[in-house]
Motif scaffolding. Structure first.
Motif, PDB file in Angstrom:
ATOM      1  N   ARG A   1       0.830  -1.210   0.000  1.00  0.00           N
ATOM      2  CA  ARG A   1       0.000   0.000   0.000  1.00  0.00           C
ATOM      3  C   ARG A   1       0.867   1.263   0.000  1.00  0.00           C
ATOM      4  O   ARG A   1       0.575   2.238  -0.704  1.00  0.00           O
ATOM      5  CB  ARG A   1      -0.927  -0.006   1.213  1.00  0.00           C
ATOM      6  CG  ARG A   1      -1.842   1.222   1.335  1.00  0.00           C
ATOM      7  CD  ARG A   1      -2.676   1.135   2.599  1.00  0.00           C
ATOM      8  NE  ARG A   1      -3.559  -0.018   2.542  1.00  0.00           N
ATOM      9  CZ  ARG A   1      -4.744  -0.009   1.930  1.00  0.00           C
ATOM     10  NH1 ARG A   1      -5.181   1.086   1.338  1.00  0.00           N
ATOM     11  NH2 ARG A   1      -5.498  -1.083   1.909  1.00  0.00           N
ATOM     12  N   ALA A   2       1.953   1.248   0.791  1.00  0.00           N
ATOM     13  CA  ALA A   2       2.821   2.416   0.839  1.00  0.00           C
ATOM     14  C   ALA A   2       3.473   2.675  -0.512  1.00  0.00           C
ATOM     15  O   ALA A   2       3.585   3.827  -0.968  1.00  0.00           O
ATOM     16  CB  ALA A   2       3.884   2.212   1.920  1.00  0.00           C
ATOM     17  N   ILE A   3       3.897   1.595  -1.184  1.00  0.00           N
ATOM     18  CA  ILE A   3       4.510   1.762  -2.507  1.00  0.00           C
ATOM     19  C   ILE A   3       3.469   2.204  -3.528  1.00  0.00           C
ATOM     20  O   ILE A   3       3.726   3.077  -4.373  1.00  0.00           O
ATOM     21  CB  ILE A   3       5.194   0.446  -2.939  1.00  0.00           C
ATOM     22  CG1 ILE A   3       6.350   0.138  -1.998  1.00  0.00           C
ATOM     23  CG2 ILE A   3       5.673   0.530  -4.382  1.00  0.00           C
ATOM     24  CD1 ILE A   3       6.964  -1.231  -2.210  1.00  0.00           C
ATOM     25  N   ALA A   4       2.272   1.633  -3.437  1.00  0.00           N
ATOM     26  CA  ALA A   4       1.206   2.031  -4.366  1.00  0.00           C
ATOM     27  C   ALA A   4       0.853   3.499  -4.191  1.00  0.00           C
ATOM     28  O   ALA A   4       0.643   4.225  -5.176  1.00  0.00           O
ATOM     29  CB  ALA A   4      -0.021   1.148  -4.141  1.00  0.00           C
ATOM     30  N   ALA A   5       0.781   3.960  -2.951  1.00  0.00           N
ATOM     31  CA  ALA A   5       0.474   5.371  -2.701  1.00  0.00           C
ATOM     32  C   ALA A   5       1.542   6.264  -3.310  1.00  0.00           C
ATOM     33  O   ALA A   5       1.241   7.328  -3.891  1.00  0.00           O
ATOM     34  CB  ALA A   5       0.360   5.613  -1.200  1.00  0.00           C
ATOM     35  N   HIS A   6       2.781   5.839  -3.195  1.00  0.00           N
ATOM     36  CA  HIS A   6       3.876   6.623  -3.787  1.00  0.00           C
ATOM     37  C   HIS A   6       3.736   6.671  -5.311  1.00  0.00           C
ATOM     38  O   HIS A   6       3.894   7.748  -5.928  1.00  0.00           O
ATOM     39  CB  HIS A   6       5.206   5.997  -3.393  1.00  0.00           C
ATOM     40  CG  HIS A   6       6.397   6.688  -3.964  1.00  0.00           C
ATOM     41  ND1 HIS A   6       6.847   7.913  -3.494  1.00  0.00           N
ATOM     42  CD2 HIS A   6       7.234   6.333  -4.993  1.00  0.00           C
ATOM     43  CE1 HIS A   6       7.900   8.289  -4.193  1.00  0.00           C
ATOM     44  NE2 HIS A   6       8.161   7.340  -5.104  1.00  0.00           N
TER      45      HIS A   6
END
Length: 793
Positions: free
Chosen positions: A560-565
């Motif tokens: 999720r953190a990578i997708a948000a980035h």
């Protein structure tokens, strides 16, 4: 064939197709170049002093070495114990006997040769001279002679659970039912017998072992202790396992022996257990007698309980020690409201094969005792058997409930589930029809029983209080590769129970990928994370499943953190899609894109590390208790003594069912073993300690024709003590079946023959003896004939 260790890694569906197509790879199927074969020479006497001459065997064709106790003992240590009673004597378990043997089947020597045939031939040349000693066959604290010279008696261990004032409670009772309830020895009988393969590296310092086991890390720890080698230099691998049922949950002396032999001959060595060997070399189950007093008020409510549990440990306690007896004494109060209780365990040694783990591990024995006594109380008080249970079952508002043995019953709707079973069975009508059939001369009866299954074994502190020397935590690692495929690494061992399917399901749901995109890696201590209590104690779904769930959630958070980035939004603004992530504005990235970004590491959030992997170690707060209730209808053929189980209604609550089809399969499989223990299976001994059963010709497991149709009703009451709410289901059929079948047979027999159903198995011979008072054989077990002296050992 390759020397590379077998490591299980395939999507669950692919593995099932492989197994169904005959592609299973079991221990005996694999062989390393130059591998030698080991055959164990076993004692043919129950109790004797021995001397061994190996000269002829050493010079036989193809023989590389012959080992006896004097060769092995100076360089190894006895096996440790996984369970320890409160008061316990010391009985070291060595991989080869010294100058004394204590049971038929005890290892005396090991012959290592070029192939199995040459090893067998040479084993026949090992000359063992026996000076026979009196055998202790009947378990008793007062038995003689002493099996161990430094003991004051033949008591291996004692344990005691007490709450309230059971003496006063029983004295004030309107009725006290007293009985002796015996669960005879049985064999676990996995289709695949045990086997071990071992190979040292060229320096002789590091060991790789392949073994058919449920307990990779426990075998490694045992080898480390007995061989005096650091665990970091031992790798234990496990191919496909063809059944285990608890028999393979502990380490065995053959693992130490094969490893030692491989070091001596400087070649890979294999040992494959024969079926005759398995009946004397693999631990037996049950072997327990419960003397029980159960008090009642006039309305059928339980007032108090007092019991003595006598466990026949066999000649040596092995790794499980007196553990099954501890569980029996702790579980005697069942799912009922009992404030005043005393249960004392006396575990004794005899000249028989050691007792160990078998499906249910002490719980069938406890359930058999309390449910038989409860049924007799209902009969004498003229209360319906269903009703007397309803009056004593704990209510949901009383849970969690601390039993007299200080076990915390977590959750359940006991009375509701028993009511569902009664409705599905149409209990009142079934009782009337059975009574009508008896009036017409047929021996038809109905019975019921309730039970608890202690599952999610592993709270490290609680387990330690029960004498378990292993921790109970379980670790899982979940990783995603650059293509978006997921791998679950677990210390659990698949052995037919479907644990890899459940863990893959959990990971797929939490990570957000298709089930086909998840592989499970197991069966290798070098690759797989640690599990403290192995694949036993019905802990795969609740404990390992919770660990996988939390590890997968950690992985999803990284994604999720990578997708948000990548989407250029705050993580809190990311929306989940079926196989990816999106923003409110509709911009999307899929799982594969996130995975590729994670591994390429060219465009990551500042705090992110390259790659995608998360782990979690779960140590449950407490055990979780599955509840069940069963109703059965039986008919006895008065001419043959054959019992037909005509109908079985099974009520089951194992919390959240992660895979209902697997839960149903567990019930069906363990029900078959429960029926076997109730009616057919036993391992008797002659008066001089000779085992009557030495092959499948002598043993009677249930066949498909002995299985009734099973109707199931389910509730799902989550456990507050597992993160995913799941409880165990692996032992649910084996636990109540002896009790419910015995109660139904008791109903069919009527008032005159109650005692015949207080020992299982309730064989045709015993029933015929009960039905024909003038029969040649007396009531109770028939005296077994002495077996022919086989050359199998």
């Amino acid at each position: 064939m390759s020397r590379a260790p077998h490591v299980g890694q395939s999507p669950p569906g692919q593995k099932l197709r492989r197994l169904a197509a005959g592609g299973g790879s079991y221990l005996a199927d694999e062989q390393a170049a130059g591998e030698l074969h080991l055959v164990v020479v076993r004692s043919r006497e129950a109790h004797a002093r021995i001397s061994v001459d190996t000269e002829r065997a050493r010079t036989a064709p193809g023989v590389h070495a012959v080992l006896v106790g004097a060769d092995v003992r100076p360089h190894t240590d006895p096996m440790g114990l996984m369970w320890t009673a409160q008061i316990q004597a010391d009985a070291p378990t060595w991989c080869l006997a010294g100058d004394r043997v204590r049971y038929v089947g005890e290892p005396i020597a090991a012959v290592i040769a070029d192939d199995a045939y040459l090893a067998e031939d040479a084993a026949e040349l090992v000359d063992v001279t026996y000076e026979r000693l009196p055998a202790v066959v009947e378990p008793s604290a007062d038995s003689r002679p002493l099996l161990y010279a430094d003991w004051t008696d033949n008591v291996f261990g004692r344990n005691r659970f007490e709450a309230g004032d059971p003496v006063a409670a029983l004295a004030e009772s309107a009725l006290v039912v007293s009985g002796r309830y015996t669960s005879s020895r049985v064999a676990g009988l996995p289709l695949e017998t045990r086997g071990v393969r071992a190979m040292w590296d060229i320096t002789g310092e590091s060991l790789t072992m392949w073994t058919s086991t449920q307990a990779l890390h426990q075998v490694r720890a045992s080898l480390s202790d007995s061989l005096r080698v650091p665990e970091s230099r031992i790798r234990v691998c496990c191919p496909d396992v063809g059944g285990a049922f608890g028999n393979k949950v502990c380490a065995y002396v053959e693992e130490t022996l094969v490893a030692f032999a491989a070091r001596v001959v400087r070649r890979p060595v294999r040992w494959i257990e024969s079926r005759p060997e398995s009946f004397v070399a693999t631990v037996h189950g049950r072997g327990t007698t419960v003397d029980l007093e159960l008090g009642f008020n006039a309305d059928g409510t339980i007032t108090g309980l007092r019991a003595t549990v006598l466990l026949d440990c066999g000649a040596t306690p092995y790794m499980a020690g007196a553990g099954s007896g501890v569980v029996t004494s702790a579980m005697l109060t069942g799912p009922y409201r009992v404030s005043d209780a005393l249960a004392e365990l006396v575990a004794v040694v005899t000249n028989k094969t050691p007792i160990g783990a078998y499906r249910g591990f002490g719980m069938p024995e406890a359930t058999f005792a309390i449910e038989r006594a409860l049924d007799e109380g209902a009969r004498r008080l003229e209360i319906d058997p269903m009703e007397i249970r309803q009056r004593n079952l704990l209510r949901p508002d009383e849970l969690p409930y601390w039993t007299p043995a200080m076990m915390c019953l977590d959750s359940g709707r006991y009375g509701e589930l028993l009511g569902l079973v009664a409705d599905r069975f149409d209990w009142d009508r079934a009782r009337r029809e059975a009574a009508d059939a008896r009036a017409a001369g047929r021996l038809v009866g109905v019975g019921t029983a309730c039970y608890l299954e202690a599952s999610n074994f592993g709270p490290s502190t609680s387990a330690a209080m029960m004498g378990i020397n292993n921790p109970g935590h379980d670790r899982a690692v979940v990783r995603m590769d650059a293509s978006g495929l997921v791998t679950v690494l677990t210390g659990q061992t698949p052995m037919g129970q479907g644990v890899e399917t459940v863990l893959a399901q959990v990971a797929a749901d939490e990570v957000g990928v298709a089930l086909a995109d998840v592989s499970v890696v197991c069966g290798d201590t070098q690759a797989c994370p640690y599990t403290g209590y192995a694949s036993g104690g019905s802990r795969g779904a609740g404990v390992a499943g919770s660990a996988v769930m939390m590890a997968a959630r950690g992985l999803r958070a990284q994604m999720r953190a990578i997708a948000a980035h990548l989407l250029e939004v705050d993580p809190s603004a990311v929306l989940d899609t079926e196989f990816g992530f999106a923003t409110v504005a509709g911009k999307q990235v899929n799982v594969a894109q996130v995975a590729q970004a994670a591994w390429r590491a060219t465009d990551l959030p500042p705090e992110a590390q390259p790659g995608l992997e998360a782990g979690f170690t779960y140590d449950p707060q407490n055990f979780a208790f599955t509840f069940g209730a069963v109703a059965a209808a039986v008919e006895i053929d008065p001419d043959t003594g054959t019992v037909t189980v005509q109908r079985l209604v099974y009520g089951h609550d194992c919390g959240v069912q992660l895979n209902p089809a697997l839960v149903e399969g567990q019930i069906h499989g363990s029900t078959a073993q429960g029926i076997g223990a109730a009616l057919y299976e036993e391992l008797p001994y002659t008066a001089d300690g000779q085992p009557v059963v030495q092959s499948l010709w002598d043993y009677a497991p249930p066949l498909p024709g002995n299985m009734p149709p099973i109707e199931s009703v389910h509730l799902e009451t989550p456990s507050p003590f597992s993160l995913n709410g799941a409880k165990g289901a692996g032992e649910s059929g084996a636990i109540p079946l002896p009790a419910v079948v015995a109660n139904a047979i008791r109903d069919a027999l009527g008032a005159d023959h109650g005692h015949v159903v207080d020992t299982v198995p309730i064989t045709a011979e015993r029933l015929l003896a009960a039905l024909s008072p003038m029969a040649a054989h007396p009531m109770g077990p028939l005296e077994p004939a002495a077996p022919a002296r086989s050359s199998a050992f």
